[in-house]
Structures are given as structure tokens and as C-alpha cells.
Design a protein around this motif. Structure first.
Motif, PDB file in Angstrom:
ATOM      1  N   GLU A 174      -7.687  -3.359  10.300  1.00 14.97           N
ATOM      2  CA  GLU A 174      -7.352  -2.053  11.326  1.00 14.97           C
ATOM      3  C   GLU A 174      -5.988  -1.863  11.549  1.00 14.97           C
ATOM      4  N   GLU A 175      -5.138  -2.859  11.473  1.00 12.78           N
ATOM      5  CA  GLU A 175      -3.573  -2.586  12.097  1.00 12.78           C
ATOM      6  C   GLU A 175      -3.051  -2.171  10.834  1.00 12.78           C
ATOM      7  N   LEU A 176      -3.589  -2.686   9.676  1.00 13.46           N
ATOM      8  CA  LEU A 176      -2.735  -2.280   8.535  1.00 13.46           C
ATOM      9  C   LEU A 176      -3.234  -0.641   8.249  1.00 13.46           C
ATOM     10  N   ALA A 177      -4.428  -0.324   8.360  1.00 16.85           N
ATOM     11  CA  ALA A 177      -4.835   0.928   8.188  1.00 16.85           C
ATOM     12  C   ALA A 177      -4.183   2.139   9.226  1.00 16.85           C
ATOM     13  N   ARG A 178      -3.939   1.541  10.284  1.00 19.12           N
ATOM     14  CA  ARG A 178      -3.352   2.332  11.320  1.00 19.12           C
ATOM     15  C   ARG A 178      -1.658   2.680  10.855  1.00 19.12           C
ATOM     16  N   ARG A 179      -1.301   1.561  10.396  1.00 20.85           N
ATOM     17  CA  ARG A 179       0.360   1.717   9.832  1.00 20.85           C
ATOM     18  C   ARG A 179       0.250   2.631   8.691  1.00 20.85           C
TER      19      ARG A 179
ATOM     20  N   SER B 154       2.310   6.400   8.363  1.00 22.61           N
ATOM     21  CA  SER B 154       3.238   6.706   7.361  1.00 22.61           C
ATOM     22  C   SER B 154       2.753   8.008   6.568  1.00 22.61           C
ATOM     23  N   PHE B 155       1.491   7.988   6.330  1.00 22.31           N
ATOM     24  CA  PHE B 155       0.838   8.936   5.644  1.00 22.31           C
ATOM     25  C   PHE B 155       1.202  10.537   6.330  1.00 22.31           C
ATOM     26  N   GLU B 156       0.706  10.315   7.424  1.00 19.21           N
ATOM     27  CA  GLU B 156       0.822  11.399   8.250  1.00 19.21           C
ATOM     28  C   GLU B 156       2.387  11.942   8.267  1.00 19.21           C
ATOM     29  N   ALA B 157       3.375  11.061   8.566  1.00 19.81           N
ATOM     30  CA  ALA B 157       4.481  11.283   8.468  1.00 19.81           C
ATOM     31  C   ALA B 157       5.090  11.970   7.084  1.00 19.81           C
ATOM     32  N   LEU B 158       4.588  11.640   5.924  1.00 16.38           N
ATOM     33  CA  LEU B 158       4.756  12.017   4.671  1.00 16.38           C
ATOM     34  C   LEU B 158       4.087  13.544   4.593  1.00 16.38           C
ATOM     35  N   LEU B 159       2.810  13.699   5.175  1.00 14.85           N
ATOM     36  CA  LEU B 159       2.411  15.227   5.173  1.00 14.85           C
ATOM     37  C   LEU B 159       3.375  15.929   5.984  1.00 14.85           C
ATOM     38  N   ASP B 160       3.706  15.497   7.045  1.00 16.04           N
ATOM     39  CA  ASP B 160       4.578  16.501   8.073  1.00 16.04           C
ATOM     40  C   ASP B 160       5.991  16.598   7.306  1.00 16.04           C
ATOM     41  N   ALA B 161       6.323  15.879   6.523  1.00 18.81           N
ATOM     42  CA  ALA B 161       7.732  16.048   6.058  1.00 18.81           C
ATOM     43  C   ALA B 161       7.627  17.170   4.956  1.00 18.81           C
ATOM     44  N   SER B 162       6.414  16.989   4.308  1.00 15.02           N
ATOM     45  CA  SER B 162       6.243  17.766   2.947  1.00 15.02           C
ATOM     46  C   SER B 162       5.755  19.065   3.244  1.00 15.02           C
ATOM     47  N   LEU B 163       4.645  19.155   4.270  1.00 15.01           N
ATOM     48  CA  LEU B 163       4.210  20.400   4.219  1.00 15.01           C
ATOM     49  C   LEU B 163       4.569  21.121   5.848  1.00 15.01           C
TER      50      LEU B 163
ATOM     51  N   ALA C 188       5.363   7.956  -0.363  1.00 18.42           N
ATOM     52  CA  ALA C 188       5.933   7.482   0.672  1.00 18.42           C
ATOM     53  C   ALA C 188       6.501   6.082   0.414  1.00 18.42           C
ATOM     54  N   PRO C 189       7.315   5.642   1.374  1.00 19.39           N
ATOM     55  CA  PRO C 189       7.534   4.150   1.159  1.00 19.39           C
ATOM     56  C   PRO C 189       6.650   3.168   1.284  1.00 19.39           C
ATOM     57  N   ALA C 190       6.485   2.100   0.428  1.00 23.51           N
ATOM     58  CA  ALA C 190       5.380   1.359   0.605  1.00 23.51           C
ATOM     59  C   ALA C 190       5.285   0.512   1.893  1.00 23.51           C
ATOM     60  N   VAL C 191       3.768   0.408   2.359  1.00 21.57           N
ATOM     61  CA  VAL C 191       3.598  -0.333   3.562  1.00 21.57           C
ATOM     62  C   VAL C 191       2.953  -1.798   3.229  1.00 21.57           C
ATOM     63  N   HIS C 192       3.848  -2.841   3.800  1.00 16.82           N
ATOM     64  CA  HIS C 192       3.440  -3.967   3.036  1.00 16.82           C
ATOM     65  C   HIS C 192       2.651  -4.716   4.242  1.00 16.82           C
ATOM     66  N   VAL C 193       1.611  -5.518   3.540  1.00 18.70           N
ATOM     67  CA  VAL C 193       0.647  -6.338   4.399  1.00 18.70           C
ATOM     68  C   VAL C 193       1.664  -7.311   5.156  1.00 18.70           C
ATOM     69  N   ARG C 194       1.348  -7.580   6.508  1.00 19.62           N
ATOM     70  CA  ARG C 194       2.153  -8.580   7.385  1.00 19.62           C
ATOM     71  C   ARG C 194       1.309  -9.676   7.374  1.00 19.62           C
ATOM     72  N   GLU C 195       1.921 -10.782   7.772  1.00 16.65           N
ATOM     73  CA  GLU C 195       1.051 -12.091   7.991  1.00 16.65           C
ATOM     74  C   GLU C 195       0.227 -11.813   9.175  1.00 16.65           C
TER      75      GLU C 195
ATOM     76  N   VAL D 149       0.802  -1.369  -0.088  1.00 26.55           N
ATOM     77  CA  VAL D 149      -0.191   0.006  -0.095  1.00 26.55           C
ATOM     78  C   VAL D 149       0.914   1.147   0.040  1.00 26.55           C
ATOM     79  N   VAL D 150       0.669   2.050  -1.002  1.00 19.74           N
ATOM     80  CA  VAL D 150       1.763   3.241  -1.186  1.00 19.74           C
ATOM     81  C   VAL D 150       1.002   4.374  -1.083  1.00 19.74           C
ATOM     82  N   PRO D 151       1.318   5.148   0.234  1.00 19.41           N
ATOM     83  CA  PRO D 151       0.710   6.311   0.599  1.00 19.41           C
ATOM     84  C   PRO D 151       1.379   7.467  -0.341  1.00 19.41           C
ATOM     85  N   ALA D 152       0.485   7.940  -0.765  1.00 25.74           N
ATOM     86  CA  ALA D 152       0.733   9.406  -1.962  1.00 25.74           C
ATOM     87  C   ALA D 152      -0.109  10.403  -1.842  1.00 25.74           C
ATOM     88  N   PHE D 153       0.352  11.588  -2.041  1.00 27.38           N
ATOM     89  CA  PHE D 153      -0.647  12.814  -2.274  1.00 27.38           C
ATOM     90  C   PHE D 153       0.048  13.725  -3.318  1.00 27.38           C
TER      91      PHE D 153
END
Length: 155
Positions: free
Chosen positions: A110-115, A119-128, A98-105, A27-31
């Protein structure tokens, strides 16, 4: 950015799809930075300035289900009617990935969405920056002008 739907439930449909694809699925967070600043609509700006968007959102959340559906239809119709009044703004639009977030075994949606959210919030903070999440036409215009000034002159 809202991670909740209008009815208060978390937006995790993307995570359900990713988890169903299995371990390792990316899953690749992007904007696109300044994408909202590409056009300005005086009616939308006045609506937002008067905080009517917040009031209408509260009304939508408080309304019973049948009325909520009608209110959504009214909002959509108003958007269609007012949308042609938008004026273009020459801003620099930059894609951020942002770097891809890979699904874990064994991971739940809910856990994946949180990760992905982290990652997305960190990308926003770094960019904006942490404090600069709102729309800024001035920021978009100055980035466009800086980009034009940095381009090599022809000939």
C-alpha cells in the motif's frame, strides 16, 4: 486514470509483486502521451458524449456479483463488435518515463503503491498539465504537425 478496480478495491497488484522482489526493486512509472488519440471511434465518442460510460460503470458497481460478471461480458462483446469502426488519426505519440520508485526496506504494498501514484501523477501533471487529463485529438494533431514542421528538410 483510475487507481481503483471496478469493485472499489485499490489497484496495487503491481506493488505486491515489487515488494515480493525485495528492497531496491525499481517500479518505473511511464505512459504514452496521445496513445488514446491514435484512433477515433464515432460509436465510442457518442457513448462517452452521452455519458453512457459513466452510467454503465455505475450499473456495474451496483450490480450483484453474478450479474456484474454478465454485464462485463456484454461490455467486452460490444467492444469487440464496435472496435473495427475505429479510424486512424495521425498524432504524435511520445513516451514519458518518470524516475524509478525503489522498494524500501519493510515497505508495504500500500505504501509503495501510494508513492508510485504520487510519482505517476507528477509525471502526468508535468507532461499534460493539471487540467488537461482528458483525450484531445486536437492536441495530438498539433503536436504531430509541429513535429513535422521542425524536421530538417531533405536535400
Amino acid at each position: 486514470l483510475s487507481w481503483e478496480s471496478y469493485n472499489g478495491r485499490p489497484k496495487i497488484g503491481f506493488a505486491h509483486v515489487a515488494v515480493s522482489m525485495g528492497r531496491g526493486f525499481p517500479v518505473v512509472p511511464a505512459f504514452n502521451m496521445n496513445a488514446e488519440e491514435m484512433r477515433v471511434n464515432p460509436v465510442y465518442e457518442a457513448w462517452t458524449l452521452l455519458r453512457l460510460d459513466v452510467a454503465y460503470g455505475a450499473l456495474l458497481r451496483a450490480a450483484p456479483r453474478p450479474l456484474r460478471s454478465i454485464l462485463w461480458q456484454v461490455a467486452f462483446l460490444a467492444w469487440i463488435v464496435v472496435c473495427p469502426l475505429s479510424l486512424p488519426v495521425p498524432v504524435k505519440v511520445t513516451g514519458r518515463i518518470a524516475p524509478a520508485v525503489h522498494v524500501r526496506e519493510g515497505e508495504t504494498a500500500e505504501e509503495l503503491a501510494r508513492r508510485v501514484r504520487v510519482s505517476f501523477e507528477a509525471l502526468l501533471d508535468a507532461s499534460l498539465g493539471e487540467r488537461c487529463r482528458h483525450r484531445s485529438y486536437w492536441r495530438g494533431l498539433t503536436q504531430h504537425w509541429d513535429h513535422l514542421a521542425a524536421r530538417p528538410k531533405a536535400g
